[in-house]
Design a protein around this motif. Structure first.
Motif, PDB file in Angstrom:
ATOM      1  N   SER A  51       0.784  -1.251   0.068  1.00  0.00           N
ATOM      2  CA  SER A  51       0.024  -0.137   0.018  1.00  0.00           C
ATOM      3  C   SER A  51       0.683   1.233  -0.065  1.00  0.00           C
ATOM      4  O   SER A  51       0.655   2.245  -0.695  1.00  0.00           O
ATOM      5  CB  SER A  51      -1.020   0.162   1.287  1.00  0.00           C
ATOM      6  OG  SER A  51      -1.660  -1.131   1.281  1.00  0.00           O
ATOM      7  N   VAL A  52       1.888   1.315   1.004  1.00  0.00           N
ATOM      8  CA  VAL A  52       2.780   2.499   0.907  1.00  0.00           C
ATOM      9  C   VAL A  52       3.594   2.801  -0.464  1.00  0.00           C
ATOM     10  O   VAL A  52       3.422   3.801  -0.958  1.00  0.00           O
ATOM     11  CB  VAL A  52       3.696   2.374   1.878  1.00  0.00           C
ATOM     12  CG1 VAL A  52       4.868   3.443   2.173  1.00  0.00           C
ATOM     13  CG2 VAL A  52       3.041   2.098   3.334  1.00  0.00           C
ATOM     14  N   MET A  53       4.043   1.623  -1.105  1.00  0.00           N
ATOM     15  CA  MET A  53       4.775   1.715  -2.146  1.00  0.00           C
ATOM     16  C   MET A  53       3.961   2.357  -3.289  1.00  0.00           C
ATOM     17  O   MET A  53       4.128   3.232  -4.378  1.00  0.00           O
ATOM     18  CB  MET A  53       5.387   0.379  -2.611  1.00  0.00           C
ATOM     19  CG  MET A  53       6.316  -0.037  -1.633  1.00  0.00           C
ATOM     20  SD  MET A  53       7.838   1.226  -1.355  1.00  0.00           S
ATOM     21  CE  MET A  53       7.532   1.509   0.426  1.00  0.00           C
ATOM     22  N   LEU A  54       2.618   1.714  -3.274  1.00  0.00           N
ATOM     23  CA  LEU A  54       1.650   2.205  -4.491  1.00  0.00           C
ATOM     24  C   LEU A  54       0.958   3.594  -4.312  1.00  0.00           C
ATOM     25  O   LEU A  54       0.902   4.537  -5.469  1.00  0.00           O
ATOM     26  CB  LEU A  54       0.380   1.224  -4.472  1.00  0.00           C
ATOM     27  CG  LEU A  54       0.769  -0.118  -4.691  1.00  0.00           C
ATOM     28  CD1 LEU A  54      -0.505  -1.266  -4.544  1.00  0.00           C
ATOM     29  CD2 LEU A  54       0.983  -0.055  -6.518  1.00  0.00           C
ATOM     30  N   PHE A  55       0.865   3.978  -3.054  1.00  0.00           N
ATOM     31  CA  PHE A  55       0.358   5.446  -2.886  1.00  0.00           C
ATOM     32  C   PHE A  55       1.738   6.561  -3.092  1.00  0.00           C
ATOM     33  O   PHE A  55       1.277   7.253  -3.697  1.00  0.00           O
ATOM     34  CB  PHE A  55       0.132   5.743  -1.471  1.00  0.00           C
ATOM     35  CG  PHE A  55      -1.350   5.236  -0.919  1.00  0.00           C
ATOM     36  CD1 PHE A  55      -2.385   5.229  -1.740  1.00  0.00           C
ATOM     37  CD2 PHE A  55      -1.471   4.284   0.240  1.00  0.00           C
ATOM     38  CE1 PHE A  55      -3.605   4.742  -1.630  1.00  0.00           C
ATOM     39  CE2 PHE A  55      -2.702   3.958   0.412  1.00  0.00           C
ATOM     40  CZ  PHE A  55      -3.662   4.085  -0.331  1.00  0.00           C
ATOM     41  N   ILE A  56       2.767   6.076  -2.810  1.00  0.00           N
ATOM     42  CA  ILE A  56       4.133   6.950  -3.468  1.00  0.00           C
ATOM     43  C   ILE A  56       4.072   7.068  -4.919  1.00  0.00           C
ATOM     44  O   ILE A  56       4.493   7.955  -5.488  1.00  0.00           O
ATOM     45  CB  ILE A  56       5.100   6.289  -2.900  1.00  0.00           C
ATOM     46  CG1 ILE A  56       5.255   6.685  -1.100  1.00  0.00           C
ATOM     47  CG2 ILE A  56       6.570   7.201  -3.173  1.00  0.00           C
ATOM     48  CD1 ILE A  56       6.170   6.049  -0.412  1.00  0.00           C
ATOM     49  N   ALA A  57       3.962   5.602  -5.442  1.00  0.00           N
ATOM     50  CA  ALA A  57       4.056   5.603  -6.747  1.00  0.00           C
ATOM     51  C   ALA A  57       2.886   6.452  -7.653  1.00  0.00           C
ATOM     52  O   ALA A  57       3.279   7.107  -8.630  1.00  0.00           O
ATOM     53  CB  ALA A  57       3.874   4.217  -7.399  1.00  0.00           C
ATOM     54  N   GLY A  58       1.741   6.587  -7.107  1.00  0.00           N
ATOM     55  CA  GLY A  58       0.486   6.988  -7.704  1.00  0.00           C
ATOM     56  C   GLY A  58       0.711   8.574  -7.475  1.00  0.00           C
ATOM     57  O   GLY A  58       0.624   9.314  -8.337  1.00  0.00           O
ATOM     58  N   ALA A  59       1.478   8.924  -6.334  1.00  0.00           N
ATOM     59  CA  ALA A  59       1.520  10.527  -6.093  1.00  0.00           C
ATOM     60  C   ALA A  59       2.718  10.998  -7.186  1.00  0.00           C
ATOM     61  O   ALA A  59       2.414  12.106  -7.607  1.00  0.00           O
ATOM     62  CB  ALA A  59       2.094  10.886  -4.839  1.00  0.00           C
ATOM     63  N   ILE A  60       3.757  10.288  -7.300  1.00  0.00           N
ATOM     64  CA  ILE A  60       4.724  10.726  -8.194  1.00  0.00           C
ATOM     65  C   ILE A  60       4.448  10.844  -9.857  1.00  0.00           C
ATOM     66  O   ILE A  60       4.395  11.439 -10.382  1.00  0.00           O
ATOM     67  CB  ILE A  60       6.075   9.835  -8.228  1.00  0.00           C
ATOM     68  CG1 ILE A  60       6.547   9.995  -6.590  1.00  0.00           C
ATOM     69  CG2 ILE A  60       6.984  10.177  -9.218  1.00  0.00           C
ATOM     70  CD1 ILE A  60       7.756   9.250  -6.453  1.00  0.00           C
ATOM     71  N   GLY A  61       3.674   9.620  -9.964  1.00  0.00           N
ATOM     72  CA  GLY A  61       3.121   9.156 -11.646  1.00  0.00           C
ATOM     73  C   GLY A  61       4.012   9.650 -12.671  1.00  0.00           C
ATOM     74  O   GLY A  61       5.143   9.248 -12.547  1.00  0.00           O
ATOM     75  N   THR A  62       3.718  10.390 -13.463  1.00  0.00           N
ATOM     76  CA  THR A  62       4.499  10.589 -14.912  1.00  0.00           C
ATOM     77  C   THR A  62       5.329  11.718 -14.632  1.00  0.00           C
ATOM     78  O   THR A  62       6.087  11.975 -15.467  1.00  0.00           O
ATOM     79  CB  THR A  62       3.521  10.924 -16.074  1.00  0.00           C
ATOM     80  OG1 THR A  62       2.731  12.053 -15.512  1.00  0.00           O
ATOM     81  CG2 THR A  62       2.581   9.811 -16.291  1.00  0.00           C
ATOM     82  N   ALA A  63       5.381  12.353 -13.448  1.00  0.00           N
ATOM     83  CA  ALA A  63       6.467  13.466 -13.144  1.00  0.00           C
ATOM     84  C   ALA A  63       7.872  13.065 -13.452  1.00  0.00           C
ATOM     85  O   ALA A  63       8.871  13.496 -13.698  1.00  0.00           O
ATOM     86  CB  ALA A  63       6.101  14.012 -11.819  1.00  0.00           C
ATOM     87  N   ALA A  64       8.130  11.718 -12.694  1.00  0.00           N
ATOM     88  CA  ALA A  64       9.423  11.047 -12.697  1.00  0.00           C
ATOM     89  C   ALA A  64       9.309   9.712 -12.962  1.00  0.00           C
ATOM     90  O   ALA A  64       9.082   8.823 -12.203  1.00  0.00           O
ATOM     91  CB  ALA A  64      10.110  11.546 -11.487  1.00  0.00           C
ATOM     92  N   PRO A  65       9.163   9.115 -14.067  1.00  0.00           N
ATOM     93  CA  PRO A  65       8.723   7.815 -14.385  1.00  0.00           C
ATOM     94  C   PRO A  65       9.674   6.708 -13.912  1.00  0.00           C
ATOM     95  O   PRO A  65       9.200   5.685 -13.252  1.00  0.00           O
ATOM     96  CB  PRO A  65       8.824   7.680 -16.095  1.00  0.00           C
ATOM     97  CG  PRO A  65       8.635   9.231 -16.516  1.00  0.00           C
ATOM     98  CD  PRO A  65       9.118   9.974 -15.234  1.00  0.00           C
ATOM     99  N   PHE A  92      -8.394  10.923 -14.276  1.00  0.00           N
ATOM    100  CA  PHE A  92      -7.308  11.341 -13.718  1.00  0.00           C
ATOM    101  C   PHE A  92      -6.141  10.604 -14.492  1.00  0.00           C
ATOM    102  O   PHE A  92      -6.283   9.992 -15.540  1.00  0.00           O
ATOM    103  CB  PHE A  92      -7.125  10.811 -12.179  1.00  0.00           C
ATOM    104  CG  PHE A  92      -8.016  11.079 -11.437  1.00  0.00           C
ATOM    105  CD1 PHE A  92      -8.169  12.444 -10.687  1.00  0.00           C
ATOM    106  CD2 PHE A  92      -9.116  10.309 -10.918  1.00  0.00           C
ATOM    107  CE1 PHE A  92      -9.121  12.909  -9.787  1.00  0.00           C
ATOM    108  CE2 PHE A  92     -10.403  10.628  -9.973  1.00  0.00           C
ATOM    109  CZ  PHE A  92     -10.091  11.884  -9.499  1.00  0.00           C
ATOM    110  N   GLY A  93      -4.891  10.949 -14.188  1.00  0.00           N
ATOM    111  CA  GLY A  93      -3.842  10.701 -14.911  1.00  0.00           C
ATOM    112  C   GLY A  93      -3.423   9.014 -14.759  1.00  0.00           C
ATOM    113  O   GLY A  93      -3.981   8.330 -13.908  1.00  0.00           O
ATOM    114  N   LEU A  94      -2.155   8.671 -15.406  1.00  0.00           N
ATOM    115  CA  LEU A  94      -1.941   7.324 -15.277  1.00  0.00           C
ATOM    116  C   LEU A  94      -1.734   6.769 -13.947  1.00  0.00           C
ATOM    117  O   LEU A  94      -1.893   5.632 -13.206  1.00  0.00           O
ATOM    118  CB  LEU A  94      -0.729   6.751 -16.318  1.00  0.00           C
ATOM    119  CG  LEU A  94      -0.642   5.503 -16.581  1.00  0.00           C
ATOM    120  CD1 LEU A  94      -2.002   4.700 -17.191  1.00  0.00           C
ATOM    121  CD2 LEU A  94       0.508   5.372 -17.853  1.00  0.00           C
ATOM    122  N   GLY A  95      -1.035   8.004 -13.297  1.00  0.00           N
ATOM    123  CA  GLY A  95      -0.498   7.554 -11.939  1.00  0.00           C
ATOM    124  C   GLY A  95      -1.815   7.049 -10.718  1.00  0.00           C
ATOM    125  O   GLY A  95      -1.212   6.333 -10.057  1.00  0.00           O
TER     126      GLY A  95
END
Length: 399
Positions: free
Chosen positions: A294-308, A371-374
């Motif tokens: 969960s923690v890793m997914l929330f962080i990945a979603g927050a960053i999204g396409t800004a830093a692939p 929403f975006g891909l993230g």
């Protein structure tokens, strides 16, 4: 009398089935499926040119695959386990023939054959495992099975992308057919159905809908299904939307294959997750793993396409925790199911995979409209958090 001998003299030399038997079968099957794991979503995107339509395609295929899964006990009754398992391997090879047409119809039929083949292989293999492996050894056997498949899931996606981009569609899907044939030969070499100490593979036919009712009526089976569903949703997202994420953000097809391979390279840690499960209990390990996901997914979603690439790194970290559920989670079903209804309950349990391939694309197709891909990763993070809480509250401490 010598004339009464029914088998060639070399047959008894095959060792009784054990953890390594099923680990080798699963590893070979994994090669047949992993080789085009990254190719299929990219191929679908090339045909449809829209990630939302790709989600719809996956949804339709999963719905049809779900129907096949529910009727699997009837197939096992009429054709016996060994023939259903063999048909699963053949379907993987047949799917390759459809994929090479590189058309929407071929893509659909190829994906459908792949789903049906995986369903047949999964259900029958689980039945064989429960017949041959003691309940006290299940955690160790399952973690060994995951670890042995590491090579396939690590090298397969990158190999498939390399063959697809360098030598074309026939090379990539031709490799799948070769691995499927190898799986079929290995299975018949082991002759699992020849063990006379095990009950016959055939079973009493039961209405699939009645099986669902029996399954839902048992709380521990419901919990086992939720655990399997949660971790399988992660892998569906990782295998489908991970490669799409890398391609759409401009990282390239090779990067998409490397991402999937890197995630699968972590499968060697299944051995250590299994040891942790044996030492600290399945409840603690599964809950910890879901929390980490969960923690890793929330962080990945927050960053999204800004830093692939950073987002990809957190997806890999999430895969590390998902393997913990892979290594320990399936034992919750194997320890809970009653012996006399294993085939029926195994078929219903296996629907977690169909639903995990059906639900995420359906939900994501709606989420992506706003929403975006993230957002895909953040949405999955909510599900894994719920799975972790339910596991902690309801899974017995003694497991």
């Amino acid at each position: 009398m010598a004339t009464h001998v029914r088998h060639p003299i070399w047959l008894p030399a095959v060792k009784p089935a054990g953890a390594r038997t099923f680990a080798s079968l699963y590893a070979t099957e994994s090669f047949a499926r992993a080789t085009v794991t990254s190719v299929i979503p990219i191929q679908a995107y090339e045909i449809l040119h829209n990630e939302q339509e790709v989600s719809v395609l996956y949804t339709v295929v999963s719905l049809l695959g779900l129907s096949v899964t529910l009727f699997m006990p009837m197939l096992i009754k009429h054709f016996a386990r060994r023939w259903v398992y063999s048909a699963g391997a053949v379907l993987l090879a047949v799917g390759s023939l459809f994929f090479v047409t590189h058309s929407l119809a071929g893509q659909f039929l190829g994906m459908l054959c792949r789903v049906m083949g995986a369903s047949a292989l999964s259900i029958t293999l689980n039945l064989y495992i429960m017949d041959h492996i003691r309940k006290t050894d299940l955690i160790q056997a399952e973690s060994l099975r995951m670890a042995w498949s590491m090579i396939a899931w690590t090298t397969g996606p990158t190999l498939g992308i390399f063959l697809y981009s360098r030598f074309g569609i026939y090379a990539a899907h031709g490799a799948v057919a070769i691995f499927a044939l190898a799986l079929l030969m290995l299975f018949w070499f082991y002759r699992l159905s020849d063990n006379r100490m095990i009950a016959a593979g055939k079973t009493r036919a039961v209405n699939p809908f009645a099986n669902i009712g029996r399954f839902i009526a048992q709380p521990r089976l419901r919990l086992a299904w939720l655990i399997a569903f949660g971790r399988s949703c992660y892998w569906t997202t990782f295998f489908v939307y991970g490669p799409l994420f890398m391609v759409i953000t401009g990282q390239g097809e090779l990067a998409s294959g490397l991402l999937v391979s890197a995630g699968n390279a972590l499968l060697f840690v299944a051995i250590y997750w299994g040891r942790a499960g044996k030492k600290f209990g399945a409840r603690r390990v599964i809950t910890l793993a879901f929390a980490g996901m969960s923690v890793m997914l929330f962080i990945a979603g927050a960053i999204g396409t800004a830093a692939p690439l950073v987002t990809a790194g957190f997806l890999l970290a999430g895969a590390f925790f998902t393997i913990g559920v892979d290594a320990v989670g399936s034992t919750t079903f194997m320890r809970a199911v009653r012996t006399y209804e294993r085939p029926q309950m195994a078929a219903v349990y296996r629907t977690y995979l169909d639903f995990s391939e059906l639900t995420p694309p359906l939900v994501y197709s709606v989420v992506l409209s706003f929403f975006g891909l993230g957002s895909v990763f953040a949405t999955l993070g909510i599900l894994t958090a719920v799975c972790g809480v339910v596991t902690w509250l309801y899974l017995p401490k003694r497991l």
